[in-house]
Motif scaffolding. Structure first.
Motif, PDB file in Angstrom:
ATOM      1  N   LYS A  52     -15.776   7.450  12.520  1.00 49.66           N
ATOM      2  CA  LYS A  52     -14.699   6.463  12.590  1.00 49.66           C
ATOM      3  C   LYS A  52     -14.856   5.561  13.823  1.00 49.66           C
ATOM      4  CE  LYS A  52     -10.571   7.663  11.080  1.00 49.66           C
ATOM      5  NZ  LYS A  52      -9.308   8.445  11.082  1.00 49.66           N
ATOM      6  N   GLY A  58     -17.656   4.372   8.404  1.00 52.42           N
ATOM      7  CA  GLY A  58     -16.929   5.094   7.365  1.00 52.42           C
ATOM      8  C   GLY A  58     -17.821   6.090   6.652  1.00 52.42           C
ATOM      9  N   LEU A  59     -17.352   6.564   5.527  1.00 58.05           N
ATOM     10  CA  LEU A  59     -18.130   7.583   4.818  1.00 58.05           C
ATOM     11  C   LEU A  59     -19.249   6.965   3.987  1.00 58.05           C
ATOM     12  CD1 LEU A  59     -15.346  10.195   4.045  1.00 58.05           C
ATOM     13  CD2 LEU A  59     -17.094  10.260   5.815  1.00 58.05           C
ATOM     14  N   ASP A 102      -9.862  11.953  14.681  1.00 53.16           N
ATOM     15  CA  ASP A 102      -9.648  12.677  13.423  1.00 53.16           C
ATOM     16  C   ASP A 102      -8.886  13.958  13.699  1.00 53.16           C
ATOM     17  OD1 ASP A 102     -10.008  12.958  10.563  1.00 53.16           O
ATOM     18  OD2 ASP A 102     -11.193  14.710  11.068  1.00 53.16           O
ATOM     19  N   TYR A 148     -15.951  -1.588   5.918  1.00 51.91           N
ATOM     20  CA  TYR A 148     -15.713  -0.184   5.574  1.00 51.91           C
ATOM     21  C   TYR A 148     -14.246   0.190   5.765  1.00 51.91           C
ATOM     22  CZ  TYR A 148     -20.730  -0.366   5.711  1.00 51.91           C
ATOM     23  OH  TYR A 148     -22.026  -0.721   5.479  1.00 51.91           O
ATOM     24  N   GLY A 149     -13.404  -0.789   5.985  1.00 49.28           N
ATOM     25  CA  GLY A 149     -11.961  -0.539   6.045  1.00 49.28           C
ATOM     26  C   GLY A 149     -11.431  -0.217   7.425  1.00 49.28           C
ATOM     27  N   LYS A 150     -12.303  -0.217   8.460  1.00 49.63           N
ATOM     28  CA  LYS A 150     -11.797   0.123   9.802  1.00 49.63           C
ATOM     29  C   LYS A 150     -10.911  -0.999  10.329  1.00 49.63           C
ATOM     30  CE  LYS A 150     -12.863   1.527  14.467  1.00 49.63           C
ATOM     31  NZ  LYS A 150     -13.663   2.293  15.380  1.00 49.63           N
ATOM     32  N   PRO A 151      -9.665  -0.663  10.712  1.00 54.86           N
ATOM     33  CA  PRO A 151      -8.780  -1.710  11.230  1.00 54.86           C
ATOM     34  C   PRO A 151      -9.050  -2.005  12.709  1.00 54.86           C
ATOM     35  CG  PRO A 151      -7.563   0.357  10.957  1.00 54.86           C
ATOM     36  CD  PRO A 151      -8.987   0.638  10.586  1.00 54.86           C
ATOM     37  N   GLU A 197     -16.188  13.317  11.900  1.00 54.33           N
ATOM     38  CA  GLU A 197     -15.405  12.212  11.368  1.00 54.33           C
ATOM     39  C   GLU A 197     -14.904  11.292  12.487  1.00 54.33           C
ATOM     40  OE1 GLU A 197     -13.323  12.926   7.662  1.00 54.33           O
ATOM     41  OE2 GLU A 197     -11.717  11.676   8.464  1.00 54.33           O
ATOM     42  N   ARG A 239       1.691   3.370  10.201  1.00 51.99           N
ATOM     43  CA  ARG A 239       1.500   1.958  10.553  1.00 51.99           C
ATOM     44  C   ARG A 239       2.620   1.440  11.449  1.00 51.99           C
ATOM     45  NH1 ARG A 239      -2.495  -1.436   8.952  1.00 51.99           N
ATOM     46  NH2 ARG A 239      -4.258  -0.147   8.365  1.00 51.99           N
ATOM     47  N   ASN A 246      -7.615   3.747  16.954  1.00 54.17           N
ATOM     48  CA  ASN A 246      -7.873   4.381  15.664  1.00 54.17           C
ATOM     49  C   ASN A 246      -6.761   5.395  15.416  1.00 54.17           C
ATOM     50  OD1 ASN A 246     -10.165   6.497  13.992  1.00 54.17           O
ATOM     51  ND2 ASN A 246      -9.788   4.383  13.394  1.00 54.17           N
ATOM     52  N   LEU A 247      -6.540   5.723  14.145  1.00 50.89           N
ATOM     53  CA  LEU A 247      -5.498   6.701  13.842  1.00 50.89           C
ATOM     54  C   LEU A 247      -5.963   7.676  12.779  1.00 50.89           C
ATOM     55  CD1 LEU A 247      -3.695   6.355  10.978  1.00 50.89           C
ATOM     56  CD2 LEU A 247      -2.965   4.305  12.126  1.00 50.89           C
ATOM     57  N   SER A 248      -5.290   8.825  12.770  1.00 50.50           N
ATOM     58  CA  SER A 248      -5.599   9.839  11.759  1.00 50.50           C
ATOM     59  C   SER A 248      -4.325  10.591  11.438  1.00 50.50           C
ATOM     60  CB  SER A 248      -6.649  10.814  12.310  1.00 50.50           C
ATOM     61  OG  SER A 248      -6.946  11.822  11.378  1.00 50.50           O
ATOM     62  N   HIS A 249      -4.176  10.991  10.153  1.00 48.94           N
ATOM     63  CA  HIS A 249      -3.030  11.838   9.831  1.00 48.94           C
ATOM     64  C   HIS A 249      -3.482  13.043   9.033  1.00 48.94           C
ATOM     65  CE1 HIS A 249      -3.296   8.590   6.902  1.00 48.94           C
ATOM     66  NE2 HIS A 249      -2.635   7.787   7.699  1.00 48.94           N
ATOM     67  N   ARG A 308       0.837  -1.193   0.000  1.00 47.21           N
ATOM     68  CA  ARG A 308       0.000   0.000   0.000  1.00 47.21           C
ATOM     69  C   ARG A 308       0.880   1.253   0.000  1.00 47.21           C
ATOM     70  NH1 ARG A 308      -2.578   2.778   4.282  1.00 47.21           N
ATOM     71  NH2 ARG A 308      -4.036   4.273   3.374  1.00 47.21           N
TER      72      ARG A 308
HETATM   73  C1  LIG Z   1     -11.469   6.493   7.004  1.00 49.79           C
HETATM   74  C2  LIG Z   1     -12.264   7.642   6.476  1.00 49.79           C
HETATM   75  C3  LIG Z   1     -13.473   7.826   7.364  1.00 49.79           C
HETATM   76  C4  LIG Z   1     -11.569   8.963   6.504  1.00 49.79           C
HETATM   77  O1  LIG Z   1     -10.250   8.983   6.585  1.00 49.79           O
HETATM   78  P1  LIG Z   1      -9.372  10.269   6.183  1.00 49.79           P
HETATM   79  O2  LIG Z   1      -9.884  11.527   6.779  1.00 49.79           O
HETATM   80  O3  LIG Z   1      -9.160  10.246   4.734  1.00 49.79           O
HETATM   81  O4  LIG Z   1      -8.067   9.886   6.873  1.00 49.79           O
HETATM   82  P2  LIG Z   1      -7.606   9.808   8.386  1.00 49.79           P
HETATM   83  O5  LIG Z   1      -6.177  10.108   8.323  1.00 49.79           O
HETATM   84  O6  LIG Z   1      -8.432  10.585   9.360  1.00 49.79           O
HETATM   85  O7  LIG Z   1      -7.848   8.277   8.777  1.00 49.79           O
HETATM   86  C5  LIG Z   1      -7.295   7.260   8.036  1.00 49.79           C
HETATM   87  C6  LIG Z   1      -7.127   6.066   8.954  1.00 49.79           C
HETATM   88  O8  LIG Z   1      -8.376   5.684   9.507  1.00 49.79           O
HETATM   89  C7  LIG Z   1      -8.428   4.257   9.606  1.00 49.79           C
HETATM   90  N1  LIG Z   1      -9.637   3.847   8.896  1.00 49.79           N
HETATM   91  C8  LIG Z   1      -9.787   3.422   7.610  1.00 49.79           C
HETATM   92  N2  LIG Z   1     -11.101   3.151   7.378  1.00 49.79           N
HETATM   93  C9  LIG Z   1     -11.761   3.426   8.528  1.00 49.79           C
HETATM   94  C10 LIG Z   1     -13.138   3.318   8.906  1.00 49.79           C
HETATM   95  N3  LIG Z   1     -14.086   2.897   8.092  1.00 49.79           N
HETATM   96  N4  LIG Z   1     -13.472   3.666  10.168  1.00 49.79           N
HETATM   97  C11 LIG Z   1     -12.528   4.079  11.039  1.00 49.79           C
HETATM   98  N5  LIG Z   1     -11.217   4.187  10.734  1.00 49.79           N
HETATM   99  C12 LIG Z   1     -10.845   3.867   9.492  1.00 49.79           C
HETATM  100  C13 LIG Z   1      -7.143   3.710   9.021  1.00 49.79           C
HETATM  101  O9  LIG Z   1      -6.264   3.394  10.091  1.00 49.79           O
HETATM  102  C14 LIG Z   1      -6.609   4.879   8.196  1.00 49.79           C
HETATM  103  O10 LIG Z   1      -5.226   5.016   8.188  1.00 49.79           O
HETATM  104  P3  LIG Z   1      -4.244   3.929   7.537  1.00 49.79           P
HETATM  105  O11 LIG Z   1      -4.914   3.523   6.297  1.00 49.79           O
HETATM  106  O12 LIG Z   1      -2.955   4.664   7.340  1.00 49.79           O
HETATM  107  O13 LIG Z   1      -4.153   2.860   8.567  1.00 49.79           O
HETATM  108  C15 LIG Z   1     -12.640   7.438   5.011  1.00 49.79           C
HETATM  109  O14 LIG Z   1     -11.519   7.217   4.226  1.00 49.79           O
HETATM  110  C16 LIG Z   1     -13.650   6.343   4.820  1.00 49.79           C
HETATM  111  O15 LIG Z   1     -14.807   6.452   5.165  1.00 49.79           O
HETATM  112  N6  LIG Z   1     -13.266   5.265   4.247  1.00 49.79           N
HETATM  113  C17 LIG Z   1     -14.201   4.189   4.107  1.00 49.79           C
HETATM  114  C18 LIG Z   1     -14.566   4.038   2.676  1.00 49.79           C
HETATM  115  C19 LIG Z   1     -15.602   2.982   2.553  1.00 49.79           C
HETATM  116  O16 LIG Z   1     -16.673   3.085   3.118  1.00 49.79           O
HETATM  117  N7  LIG Z   1     -15.254   1.928   1.818  1.00 49.79           N
HETATM  118  C20 LIG Z   1     -16.117   0.838   1.651  1.00 49.79           C
HETATM  119  C21 LIG Z   1     -16.290   0.568   0.198  1.00 49.79           C
HETATM  120  S1  LIG Z   1     -17.984   0.578  -0.153  1.00 49.79           S
END
Ligand SMILES: CC(C)(COP(=O)(O)OP(=O)(O)OC[C@H]1O[C@@H](n2cnc3c(N)ncnc32)[C@H](O)[C@@H]1OP(=O)(O)O)[C@@H](O)C(=O)NCCC(=O)NCCS
Length: 246
Positions: free
Chosen positions: A163, A168-169, A113, A74-77, A159, A49, A92-95, A32
């Motif tokens: 999270k 997720g979104l 966030d 939804y990708g949440k680890p 957010e 990571r 949880n983490l955010s950058h 990745r």
């Molecule tokens: C995670 C999310 C809420 C926003 O993140 P962002 O503002 O772009 O980035 P942030 O830096 O605050 O957070 C990213 C981190 O949140 C975590 N994360 C990823 N998906 C997440 C989720 N659904 N819920 C909570 N945390 C999540 C991860 O650790 C990620 O960092 P990493 O990839 O380096 O490990 C957004 O990307 C999201 O909703 N993704 C989900 C997309 C989805 O629904 N996919 C399904 C396909 S239908």
């Protein structure tokens, strides 16, 4: 859960800490990171990571490279359950730009966030798209110069709550209402019936104006313990020579 441990980091652009941290990443994380075309983003992915693994490893009783993650749809680890079957720590983490925030707790859903301060272009359109009527009214009552900051603060609360819930979104942020201490998620029946949390308790992250940040959990009254305050990741890990010459 009585407290959430919070670690915030400021990444020195000249540091070489990613060389050390790359060693503990698994193949998916390496792939990745190498998929990012922008070197700065690749480096951030490795550092985020790597530092996360170092923070979680002692709690999981394994080495950083042995930390195992699972993901919801939804990708949440999440941390995988250990062999003893005990419930693992939640995190949880955010950058944002050079800042990284990691929140860890036991027995609760957690979200974090952070967003670096900036002037938001097209604030009215974004507010119309992502805020509720009450949030828009609050924002429009503020002097123009305070609106970008207030929008970003609202955004981090939304957010962090999204999270923490884990949806997720896939959930429209306009269905997320920020209150004084908590955030209410208007979940569609399909998500509500599967036990995703619909009320999260949120606190601002103290960051002395460096970024806006919020931590959310489904546990009311959880106290935040700030265990690293905008620390350099190399210094946090006790590394000699992670700086420019390292
Ligand atoms: C995670 C999310 C809420 C926003 O993140 P962002 O503002 O772009 O980035 P942030 O830096 O605050 O957070 C990213 C981190 O949140 C975590 N994360 C990823 N998906 C997440 C989720 N659904 N819920 C909570 N945390 C999540 C991860 O650790 C990620 O960092 P990493 O990839 O380096 O490990 C957004 O990307 C999201 O909703 N993704 C989900 C997309 C989805 O629904 N996919 C399904 C396909 S239908």
């Amino acid at each position: 859960m009585t407290h959430i441990d919070l670690y915030t980091f400021k990444i020195d652009p000249a540091s070489r800490v990613e060389r050390f941290l790359l060693n503990c990443l698994d193949s998916a994380e390496r792939e990745r990171a190498s998929s990012f075309k922008i070197a700065k983003l690749a480096r951030l992915a490795i550092i985020a990571r790597g530092v996360l693994r170092h923070i979680l490893a002692p709690r999981a009783g394994v080495s950083p490279a042995e930390v195992e993650f699972s993901y919801n749809e939804y990708g949440k680890p999440f941390l995988r359950k250990g062999r003893d079957g005990a419930e693992p720590a939640s995190f949880n983490l955010s950058h944002s730009e050079d800042f990284l925030a990691i929140a860890v707790g036991e027995g609760a859903r957690i979200g974090v966030d952070i967003e670096c301060p900036r002037e938001i272009d097209g604030l009215d359109a974004l507010s119309g798209r992502f805020l509720t009527a009450a949030e828009r009214e609050m924002l429009s009552g503020l002097p123009e110069r305070r609106r970008s900051d207030s929008f970003l603060r609202l955004w981090t609360w939304k957010e962090a709550a999204i999270k923490a819930s884990g949806v997720g979104l896939s959930l429209d942020p306009a269905r997320v209402e920020v209150g004084a201490e908590s955030v209410a998620l208007d979940l569609p029946e399909a998500l509500a019936s599967r036990g995703f949390a619909d009320r999260l308790y949120v606190s601002d992250i103290p960051a002395a104006g460096l970024f806006h940040g919020a931590v959310a959990s489904d546990c009311p009254g959880a106290r935040i313990r700030l265990l690293a305050d905008c620390q350099d990741p190399g210094a946090f890990l006790g590394l000699e020579g992670s700086g420019p010459s390292g």
